[in-house]
Scaffold this active site. Sequence first.
Site: not given
Length: 363
Positions: A90, A53-55, A244
């Site tokens: 996502r 996760r994390g952009a 994001d």
Amino acid sequence: MKIDGKDFRTIWLGDDGWSVEIIDQTKLPHRFETTRLTTVEEAGRAILTMQVRGAPLIGATAAFGMALAMRADPSDASLEHSIEFLAKQRPTAVNLRWALNEMRKTLAPLSPAEREAAAYKRAVDNCDEDVETCRRIGEHGLEIIQNIASGKAPGEPVNILTHCNAGWIACVDWGTATSPIYQAHNLGINVHVWVDETRPRNQGAALTAYELGAHGVPHSIIVDNAGGHLMQHGQVDLCIVGTDRVSANGDVANKIGTYLKALAAHDNDVPFFVALPYTTIDWELDDGMKIPIEERGQDEVLAMTGRLEDGSVVTVDIAAPGSSAANPAFDVTPARLVTAFITERGVVAADATALKEMYEEAV
Ligand code: MRU
């Protein structure tokens, strides 16, 4: 960065030369485990379930997912189907769309026979680029920290508040918000980080605290509601958060709760910086309110996972039985509350004109 003295990135090519290794972030901070992705479906699932996760890391994983897809089937139909499949995992981080567009640009003009090798090369290059971009974000953010440190009494720390995890664990290495912090710490500047725990998934308490601790950076975990109080009492010198998606007018989507921190910072004259790579800017949106906000399951709010004394990890219910919950995962901070962006090209005002001037060729 290092875990137990060993250098790690968050994603890398396996020793077999084709599978993809990731750190499984759903296991942190209780266990450090890596896992192997062998199909585009597994890459998509890793993004959806937040093993990654994390952009920037979502984008990096999608690029490798395309390489796995091209290995299995390099046809035009597979190319388009895989892009569509990965893109929907996502919705908020625009780095996902950016990475998939890059893959399409690279792969679509090639013959199917050429696609697998080209996809792996682009995915690996993308990771290297991300590391260099984050390193440069750190250099520019470092100057801000150095300026504040120069006004401090000897031994007095620079107190930095951050929200969620925009650290190396959210990227490939260095991080965005944490890169200036690591670089300052490496130079011997006395920094101390207030780490918002970041309910409901606790990316701050679980991930930011984990990686800062592994690197020896002094930090304290605070509940999400403590930031305003600390700012009122002069205990925060600056905030640095990640993002994001930044719309072309400078509005910032980031983990839920970022907006409240920006409001408190504004009210207390605490500078509020957003660190980002160019891959996080969405030139197609002129207003942050148009950014799609991910709605996640209510179980994340109603239950919590933790470690018992015997080391086992359990999930427990924390809410009144029968109550339901809402779980918007991101919010939008208007550009007017952002002191400046820290980018790989330098520090820039959070407004449409300044952003366009800095990224002339992208607009
Ligand atoms: O839901 P997550 O954990 O993927 O959200 C991550 C964040 O909000 C980060 O701040 C953002 O992606 C920037 S990462 C450099």
